[in-house]
Structure formats: C-alpha cells, structure tokens
Design a protein around this motif. Sequence first.
Motif, PDB file in Angstrom:
ATOM      1  N   GLY A 515       0.823  -1.208   0.000  1.00 39.17           N
ATOM      2  CA  GLY A 515       0.000   0.000   0.000  1.00 39.17           C
ATOM      3  C   GLY A 515       0.856   1.256   0.000  1.00 39.17           C
ATOM      4  O   GLY A 515       0.575   2.229  -0.704  1.00 39.17           O
ATOM      5  N   THR A 516       1.943   1.219   0.777  1.00 41.70           N
ATOM      6  CA  THR A 516       2.843   2.374   0.834  1.00 41.70           C
ATOM      7  C   THR A 516       3.410   2.689  -0.542  1.00 41.70           C
ATOM      8  O   THR A 516       3.440   3.847  -0.972  1.00 41.70           O
ATOM      9  N   LEU A 517       3.859   1.647  -1.245  1.00 40.41           N
ATOM     10  CA  LEU A 517       4.464   1.896  -2.550  1.00 40.41           C
ATOM     11  C   LEU A 517       3.420   2.271  -3.599  1.00 40.41           C
ATOM     12  O   LEU A 517       3.702   3.048  -4.515  1.00 40.41           O
ATOM     13  N   ALA A 518       2.198   1.753  -3.452  1.00 40.78           N
ATOM     14  CA  ALA A 518       1.131   2.209  -4.350  1.00 40.78           C
ATOM     15  C   ALA A 518       0.894   3.696  -4.125  1.00 40.78           C
ATOM     16  O   ALA A 518       0.657   4.456  -5.068  1.00 40.78           O
ATOM     17  N   GLY A 519       0.995   4.120  -2.850  1.00 41.11           N
ATOM     18  CA  GLY A 519       0.849   5.543  -2.537  1.00 41.11           C
ATOM     19  C   GLY A 519       1.939   6.372  -3.186  1.00 41.11           C
ATOM     20  O   GLY A 519       1.693   7.498  -3.647  1.00 41.11           O
ATOM     21  N   LEU A 520       3.160   5.802  -3.249  1.00 45.95           N
ATOM     22  CA  LEU A 520       4.250   6.512  -3.922  1.00 45.95           C
ATOM     23  C   LEU A 520       3.907   6.706  -5.405  1.00 45.95           C
ATOM     24  O   LEU A 520       4.084   7.790  -5.968  1.00 45.95           O
ATOM     25  N   ALA A 521       3.388   5.635  -6.029  1.00 43.78           N
ATOM     26  CA  ALA A 521       2.967   5.760  -7.433  1.00 43.78           C
ATOM     27  C   ALA A 521       1.885   6.830  -7.546  1.00 43.78           C
ATOM     28  O   ALA A 521       1.871   7.635  -8.486  1.00 43.78           O
ATOM     29  N   GLY A 522       0.991   6.862  -6.561  1.00 39.19           N
ATOM     30  CA  GLY A 522      -0.097   7.835  -6.579  1.00 39.19           C
ATOM     31  C   GLY A 522       0.409   9.267  -6.540  1.00 39.19           C
ATOM     32  O   GLY A 522      -0.064  10.120  -7.285  1.00 39.19           O
ATOM     33  N   VAL A 523       1.397   9.518  -5.694  1.00 41.77           N
ATOM     34  CA  VAL A 523       1.873  10.892  -5.572  1.00 41.77           C
ATOM     35  C   VAL A 523       2.645  11.306  -6.828  1.00 41.77           C
ATOM     36  O   VAL A 523       2.550  12.448  -7.279  1.00 41.77           O
ATOM     37  N   VAL A 524       3.384  10.384  -7.416  1.00 49.57           N
ATOM     38  CA  VAL A 524       4.071  10.713  -8.671  1.00 49.57           C
ATOM     39  C   VAL A 524       3.038  11.061  -9.736  1.00 49.57           C
ATOM     40  O   VAL A 524       3.205  12.011 -10.505  1.00 49.57           O
ATOM     41  N   SER A 525       1.935  10.313  -9.729  1.00 49.51           N
ATOM     42  CA  SER A 525       0.873  10.579 -10.699  1.00 49.51           C
ATOM     43  C   SER A 525       0.215  11.938 -10.438  1.00 49.51           C
ATOM     44  O   SER A 525      -0.035  12.709 -11.367  1.00 49.51           O
ATOM     45  N   ALA A 526      -0.042  12.255  -9.155  1.00 51.18           N
ATOM     46  CA  ALA A 526      -0.721  13.515  -8.835  1.00 51.18           C
ATOM     47  C   ALA A 526       0.063  14.703  -9.372  1.00 51.18           C
ATOM     48  O   ALA A 526      -0.502  15.596 -10.011  1.00 51.18           O
ATOM     49  N   PHE A 527       1.377  14.708  -9.151  1.00 50.34           N
ATOM     50  CA  PHE A 527       2.167  15.853  -9.612  1.00 50.34           C
ATOM     51  C   PHE A 527       2.381  15.832 -11.121  1.00 50.34           C
ATOM     52  O   PHE A 527       2.606  16.867 -11.734  1.00 50.34           O
ATOM     53  N   ALA A 528       2.319  14.655 -11.735  1.00 48.88           N
ATOM     54  CA  ALA A 528       2.458  14.601 -13.186  1.00 48.88           C
ATOM     55  C   ALA A 528       1.227  15.176 -13.864  1.00 48.88           C
ATOM     56  O   ALA A 528       1.319  15.800 -14.918  1.00 48.88           O
ATOM     57  N   LYS A 529       0.055  14.958 -13.249  1.00 45.60           N
ATOM     58  CA  LYS A 529      -1.193  15.384 -13.881  1.00 45.60           C
ATOM     59  C   LYS A 529      -1.640  16.757 -13.394  1.00 45.60           C
ATOM     60  O   LYS A 529      -2.508  17.374 -13.989  1.00 45.60           O
ATOM     61  N   GLY A 530      -1.127  17.186 -12.245  1.00 44.16           N
ATOM     62  CA  GLY A 530      -1.505  18.497 -11.733  1.00 44.16           C
ATOM     63  C   GLY A 530      -2.842  18.530 -11.028  1.00 44.16           C
ATOM     64  O   GLY A 530      -3.264  19.568 -10.551  1.00 44.16           O
ATOM     65  N   SER A 531      -3.526  17.396 -10.984  1.00 40.93           N
ATOM     66  CA  SER A 531      -4.833  17.398 -10.348  1.00 40.93           C
ATOM     67  C   SER A 531      -5.170  15.988  -9.879  1.00 40.93           C
ATOM     68  O   SER A 531      -4.597  15.011 -10.351  1.00 40.93           O
ATOM     69  N   VAL A 532      -6.091  15.898  -8.930  1.00 42.92           N
ATOM     70  CA  VAL A 532      -6.531  14.594  -8.423  1.00 42.92           C
ATOM     71  C   VAL A 532      -8.050  14.576  -8.401  1.00 42.92           C
ATOM     72  O   VAL A 532      -8.683  15.535  -7.961  1.00 42.92           O
ATOM     73  N   PHE A 533      -8.627  13.513  -8.899  1.00 37.86           N
ATOM     74  CA  PHE A 533     -10.078  13.364  -8.898  1.00 37.86           C
ATOM     75  C   PHE A 533     -10.438  12.001  -8.308  1.00 37.86           C
ATOM     76  O   PHE A 533      -9.606  11.096  -8.313  1.00 37.86           O
ATOM     77  N   PRO A 534     -11.680  11.842  -7.852  1.00 38.46           N
ATOM     78  CA  PRO A 534     -12.056  10.550  -7.263  1.00 38.46           C
ATOM     79  C   PRO A 534     -11.867   9.376  -8.231  1.00 38.46           C
ATOM     80  O   PRO A 534     -11.804   8.233  -7.800  1.00 38.46           O
ATOM     81  N   ASP A 535     -11.754   9.677  -9.520  1.00 39.71           N
ATOM     82  CA  ASP A 535     -11.534   8.595 -10.491  1.00 39.71           C
ATOM     83  C   ASP A 535     -10.339   7.716 -10.143  1.00 39.71           C
ATOM     84  O   ASP A 535     -10.323   6.540 -10.489  1.00 39.71           O
TER      85      ASP A 535
END
Lengths: 630, 403
Positions: A515-535
């Motif tokens: 789960g921790t490493l999935a979260g790392l992938a998540g944060v890299v994605s958030a900054f790459a896209k500039g936004s986060v949505f419930p999707d």
Amino acid sequence: MGFYLAQLLTGLANASSLFLIACGLSIIFGVTRIVNFAHGSFYMLGAYLSYTLVTHLSALGALGFWGGVLVSALLVGVIGLLVEVLILRRIYRAPELFQLVATFGILLIIEDAALAIWGAQDLLGPRAPGLSKAVRILGEPIPQYDLALIVIGPVVLGLIWLIFHRTRWGVLVRAATQDREMVGALGVNQALLFSSAFFLGSVMAGLGGALQIPREAVNLNMDLSVIGDAFVVVVIGGMGSVTGAFIAAVLISVLNAFAVLVFPQISLVLPFIVMALVLVVRPYGLLGKPGSEKGAPADPEAPLRPLNPAGRLAMGAVVVILALVPLVSADFTMILLVDVLIAVLFAASLHFIMGTGGMISFGHAAYFGVGAYAAALVVKWLGLSMVPAMIVAPVASGLAALVFGWFCVRLSGVYLGMLTLAAAQIVWGVTFQWQDVTGGDDGIIGVWPAKWASSETAYFYLALVLCAGGVWLLRRAAHAPFGYMLRGIRDSEIRAEAIGVDTRFHQWMAFTFAGTLAGLAGVVSAFAKGSVFPDVLNISSSIDALIMVLLGGIHTLLGPLLGASVFVLIESWVTRLEYWRFIFGLIILGVVLIAPDGLAGALSRLLAFLKARIRPGTDTKKEALHGQRS
Amino acid sequence: MMKRRTLLTSMAALGAVGALPARLLAQGATIKIGDINSYTALPAFTEPYKKGWTLAMEDINAKGGVLGKQLEVISRDDTGDPSTAIRIAEELVSKDGVAMLFGTYLSNIGLAVSDFAKQKEVFFLASEPLTDAIIWSSGNKYTYRLRPATYTQSSMLAEQAAKLDVTKWATVAPNYAYGKDAVAAFKTALKKLKPEVEFVEEQWPPVFKIDAGATVRALEAAKPEAIYNVTFGADLAKFVREGSLRGLFDDRSVVSLLTGEPEYLDPLGDECPDGWIVTGYPGTDIKTPEHEAFAKAYIDRWGEDPKTGSVVGYNSLLAAATAMEKAGSTDTDAMLAAMDELHVKAPTGEFYFRAADHQSTMGAWVGKTALVDGKPKMIDWSYEDGADFLPSEEEAAKLRPAS
C-alpha cells in the motif's frame, strides 16, 4: 403502515432484478471458478436483444413480450456458451484469476459492439402488456410489474433449487462447487459440466437484463453499473450459493429502499458497507462454505530466484536506456514514459500482494488514490511543497493499508479481494461526498511540481528515480527473508503456521508495504497530472492494475513490469482509433490465448526456445521453468 | 576529437530545438486545433457534438478557412478519465503542436484540462462542462466556457418556478457536483424571488444508478406541491416511468433542468411527461433564418436533426475561429485578448464572452414538455439570453481566484 409496506414491496422488486443477475454469476463462479467481468455485459445484451425482439413482436401482446424476453435470455446463453467454448475453455489451466483478463476483453468488445448495433441513444422499451399500470395496496400505488418481479425472483430460485436437487446434472454442479478435483477424478465430463454451467449463468444474466425493459431505458452503461452490485450480492450470499445470493439481494435492496428515506446520500456506498460488515462477521458470506473462496487449482509455481548476472545486466540496461531517453526524444515521449513508470510501480506493488503474498486485491486503487489525495490535500490546505508532499503521501497510504489490511488479511481468496474492494469503495464514497475538504468530484487542482522539477525532463528523472527505486525495493523485499516467509505462507499456510510463523502478521505487513508503494505511485501521478479526482480511487482504476499484473504474468517479478508497460502503451495508441475498445478487447483476447502464462511466461518460453536453437542440448523444459522466473 | 565535439554540438542543438514550444514550429498550411471529449464514455452526448464541430469546420474551410489557412481539428477520446485527458492534452500540445484546445463534457475532465491549460499556458475553450467552478472558484486566464452555466439555467427555471402558485418544494438530483450546484443555485434564486418557499425533501440518487421506485416513494412521502428535477439520461427515463406509474406527477408542478434537450427528451418517446417546465433546445422548431440555415445544413450533412450537443460543437469551433480572426494570429496571448468581449454570430443567436469571468452569454430555451403527434417536444418556449441570468461582471469577478 401502507407506506412502509409499499416501500418494502419496492425493495423486493429490486431484489428480484438483482438476484437474477447475481445468481448467474454465482453459478458460474461456483463451478468454473471464473470471476466473470463480462457478466454485466451479458445482462446488457439481454436488455438490448429483448428491446429489439419485444418491439418487433409487440403485435402479439403478452405472448410477444414474454416470448421476446425468454428468447433473448436464451440467445445470451448461446453467446455465453460460445465465449466459454472458444476462449475460456482454453485457459482453465492458467494461473488463478487469469480468466478474468479474458472476460475483461470480452466486456470491451461487447461495449463497442452494442454501440455499433444499437447506437448511442438510450432506448426506452415498451411496458409489459397487461402489467403496465399500478394497483392500490392499502391505498398506495404499486406498479403491477413490480408485483410480477416479486413473484419471478422466488420462482426462479425455486426452479434452480429443483434443478440442483432433483436432477443428476444439478447434483454434479453442486459437487463441482464443493470439490472440483474429486468430480473430475470420478470420471465426470468436466468440459460439458463447465459449458452447461456457463450457459445457465449467461441465460440468467440475459433474463435479468431482458426483464429490466419495462423499468428502465436500455443504455450503454448498464454493464458497468450492475456488475459491482452483482459481485457484492454474490459475495454477501457466499460464493456459489444461489440461496445466499437471494437473501443478499433482498437484504441490500430492502435496506436501500428504507435508507433513502432517512439518508439519501447513502445509496452511493450502501452495498459495499453491508458487504464489509458481513465479511468481517462471516468470512465466507452468509451461506458460503469454507473453501468456496478458492480459485481453480493451478500448477504450483517455480520458486523465485535472484536474477542471474545476465538478467541483472538487462535490467540495468533498461534503466540506463530510460535515463538516456530525454537526450534524444521529444517532450511527449517523456510524458508517456512517466505514465508507464507510474503504472509499473502501481502494478508491481499490487503484484507484491497477489504474486508474492498470494492475496487477491480488487481494491488496490485505494492506496494509489490515498497517496495522490494526501499529497494534493497537504499542498492545498497546508501549503506544503512537492518534496514534503511526496514524503507524506506514502506514509498516509501506508497507514490506510495498515488499517484496512488488518481486516482484510483475516479473510482469504475472493472474499479477501472483495473486502479490499469494499474498502476502496468506501474511501471513494467519502472522497466523493466530502466536498468541503476533498472537492468532491470536482477534485483538487493545481498540484503541480516544484519549479526545479517542472520541466518534462526534470520530472521524468524524478519519476524514474522514484518508480525504479520503488520497484527495486519491492524486488528486494521479495528476495529478503520476509519475502521467503510470505511465499511460504502463500504455498502452505498450515505448514508455515506449524513452524511458528505468525502468518497474519506477515500478510498484514505485506499489505501495508505494498500500500505504501502504491501511494508513492499515486503521488508521482498527482504531480504529473496536476490534479486529483475521485476517479483514481474507483473500481476501474483497481481493475486496470489487476489486468496489468495478470496480463504480465503473476508468477514472475518481471510480469507486472511488462504487463503495465504494454497495457499503457497499447492503450495510448489504440484510443486514437474508432471503436478502439473492440480492438483493444481483441488484442487482450489474442494475448490471453497465445500466452496463458502471461507476457513474462511467453517471453521466457521464447528465450528458452531461442537458447535451445543456439545451443542444442540444453534442456529446454528446465530452462522454461527456471529461465526468467526471478 | 573534432568529430566528438560536432556530435555534442549537434546533440545540444537538437535538444534546443526540442525545447522550443512545438506549437510555434508546427503551424504550416493549416491551423491545428485539439479536441478532447468523452467519445466512448458518453457517446449519446458527444456524437452530436462531434457532428456539430465537423460541420462548422467544413463550413469555415469552404469559405476559405481562418487567416487564410484551413482549420484542422485533431480529435481524441479521453476515455472518461481525467488523467488520460491530461496525457492527451500534453500530446496535442507538445507533439501535434495545436494552437489551442477545446471540448470536454464531464466536469472533472473540464477542470483537469483547464488547470493544465493554466500550467502550460495554452488557450482552452471548454465547450460543455457544466460545473461553475471552471469559470468562478477555479477560473483561470487561459480557460473560457461556452455552454450556459448550471447557475444560469437553474436561475432561468427559478424565474418560472416563482410564478407558480406553490410553496412546498422537493428536489431530486444526481449525487455529484453538477447536481449539487444545480440544486443550490435553484434554491438561492427561488428564495430570492419568493422568500416564502420551503424545501421539504431532497433526494440524492447516485448518478446513473438511481433506485427510482424508492426515490419516487420518498418524494411522495414528503407531499411537496412541486418538484425540481436534475436527473438526466438513463436516470431520467427511470424516474419518469416510476413517477408516472406511481402518480407522483399528478397535480404537481415539475421543473426540470436540461430535460428539454433532445438528447434526454427524445428517448422518453410517448412517455414524455406533459407540462414540465424545462430548459432545453427546441431544434428545428426555431425559425430564425440563421438557425434554419444551420438546421438544414446539419440535416443534409448527417441525415438527422441537430441536438444540443450539435449546437455546442458548432458554436465552439465557430467561436474559436472568430477569436483567431479577431486576434489576427494563433498566438496564445493574442487569442486570449481577442476572447474578451468577443462577439460570436452563431446560428442560435449572437452571444459574447464576458471579460470578467470568461463565461459566454449563450442562452438556453425555456419551455414546457408535451407530446406533439406522438413525439416529445418543447412547446411554448422562448429563448432566454444568458447575460440576463448571470451575476453581474463585478460580482462574478469576485468569485474568481485573485491571480
């Protein structure tokens, strides 16, 4: 009094609809152990077919309506049979859950086929002749068709009970649900049994869809909107238990009918909350039996081995080549590669749970999403910059995994998977609903990288370091004593316990780590896209990761890396085309049939074959088993 | 030695060229425009939209194009996922070198692309997303929106609702941002016009998963005198069917957002409810010369009547082309400057983009639903100008973030 009775009847009518679709799913899983994602598509097909038939037969009155409904259910059964005979039958020996990749491909194909045949506009079919009005019961208007549905549900349940208890075929189906190996050993023709069970299950899905015609407009979202609830019902009832499915359908529908009176917003996640509660109390659902959670028996997998020097060199070379990409390529290549890297880390973390840990997860997006949201929230509310956010995010997702994992590891098999899904759906529901903090479905925007990392090249290197680092950590853990312990628990929980391993604790920690490493992938994605949505938290995000892992090959550490890269690259290319879902579905089916051991398995077979050609005399079989399984 | 240095220099030069914004280099004989929309996730709404802008593109190009160049639209499917939409936007901008972006239907994708446009300094004309955050709370310099705001359309309905002789209202809306915005705007506007109204019940079914029977029963139980409906698509059909079966709409006024749009009204067929007050688009019943010409061209080209999406698609590309003509170039800053107070002569009437909040004043039609010759239609309609229902430009400017 009349009011509450009417509400109860409304709930029961919905329960019948839900039961029809869920019971087919339950029968199919019980016998074939296939988690059938295409079940919702069969339901949708049933609705479309019966729309066409019933409108054409409307001159015949009631006969035309009920005839049309039955014929379309049978037609869907035939389609299901074709799917089973042509595709699924070839991959029964594949690793656990692999068949769901094929059903995912079928889902994509049916979606586009329905669009091409019936068009984009919703179709409102005729009402049932003779049942088109409402009757007054204790002064409250109740649609006649609802009353008909309330009768149809139990009648179908009764018929299935009779078939299962009074015919030889039914006895065999029940036997196969309990112990498939034994039924095979007794000389029963399994192929025939599987095909007929799949046929019956598909007929039920088609019937469920066809009977919806008088209640709702037939539309292209029907498949996905029903499949989640259908799984929930099956799991609450106990996998493979038809009676259980009926009780679960009644439970959920009636609860919902009353819940909207008090707290309308609850509809969003009610089924998942009920499922979570039931599973925490009864790990096999209401009427499920221990053992009902297991997938198909599969060949034991070869032990993992550390990479040989050539393999290490190859991995190193891939990283070096990636690091050189910015020198020669345009901005967009890097953007695409960042997406690939994110998917690779996400899939690898899921693989750690599923492959190394042997636990199914249908809700891994929860931790990816918690990571992305944690970063976005600290940026938005605390004004933190990128680097602190990148530290906070994996910690937050790790904590989420720690909490949910504690409940999940108490279950096993598909039940565990469904509890992870419930957890993900509850997180999604909270995020979706809590508009003041999370922005609801308007999400959080303005989550861009710090200045030094804002160029495509800089962010690409950052993503490369984090994702490659994350993957390395996961591999390291898989080869550490911790990983050995996990694999031991996966292969034989009883023996692991006997030598004094705290199995639950290890699984819990594996869950948290992944789960921790999935979260790392998540944060890299958030900054790459500039936004986060419930999707990022929803089911389809979890399913994508699941498909990547299974497509790549669950038995090797290389699998998720291959699966994720191929999935993202193909998707990025194929969405440019008309009817791309159809094409994507065909590609997936092609891969599934050619490489039932996943892409990594196919690759190692290919390498072994080439080696044998170059150096005759090596034992290809042995190489195939041990070649790249590391 | 020399050789190596040459190699290094040329590599550096390559890198420098790569770093130049591609959209400066790629503008040749055509002007490329990027379009992003949910073509597979929501085909019922996006197909007419695509047909609309395709028609506009062909019209414009037949008349000689824009700034002497032909328009070329590169259209991509966002698959209904915001992060995919961002990747596509990146590709359109940095690889295909488009001059600007337009499109998007879902609110979250609209917001994601709008924030991307701000970050990458690209002009984005949001065609369809209904969320008002895109112009107000999350508005930015680079984003303009075409379609009338949720706020605008809800206010139009509130004006009609205030004329009704009822005070007890119930609302039913899909449980997500659009539904919430629509209910909030309607409540505020109606209370302002008629302070004595009270709202006795709210239902929030999940979008596209309405349990229509239970929802209808819950509304009935509150015994409202009138109902404000925001559900649409498949939810609407279910709601209408269950509601009429159970007599929910008997002797009750219903005010319903977007229900008059052919995308939502046509599928109801002969079960179309009678006398609902709705916003929508009366299609070929609009008899202005501009609209008749548009409708004829549309029917000739596609063999079907135009829908709301068709109008939005057509007007989007028309607005983009008008902005480029006014700007005299496809430079982002010039186009942005041209957008403020840009007047567009559209088939549906003239509208302009407000400088204060980047919202167009394109209006909507308000009327009643009825079955005419067995077909669902809007009757007694009139065109309401968006400018009359938006908050004043000073007020709107205050709703936007400072920068």
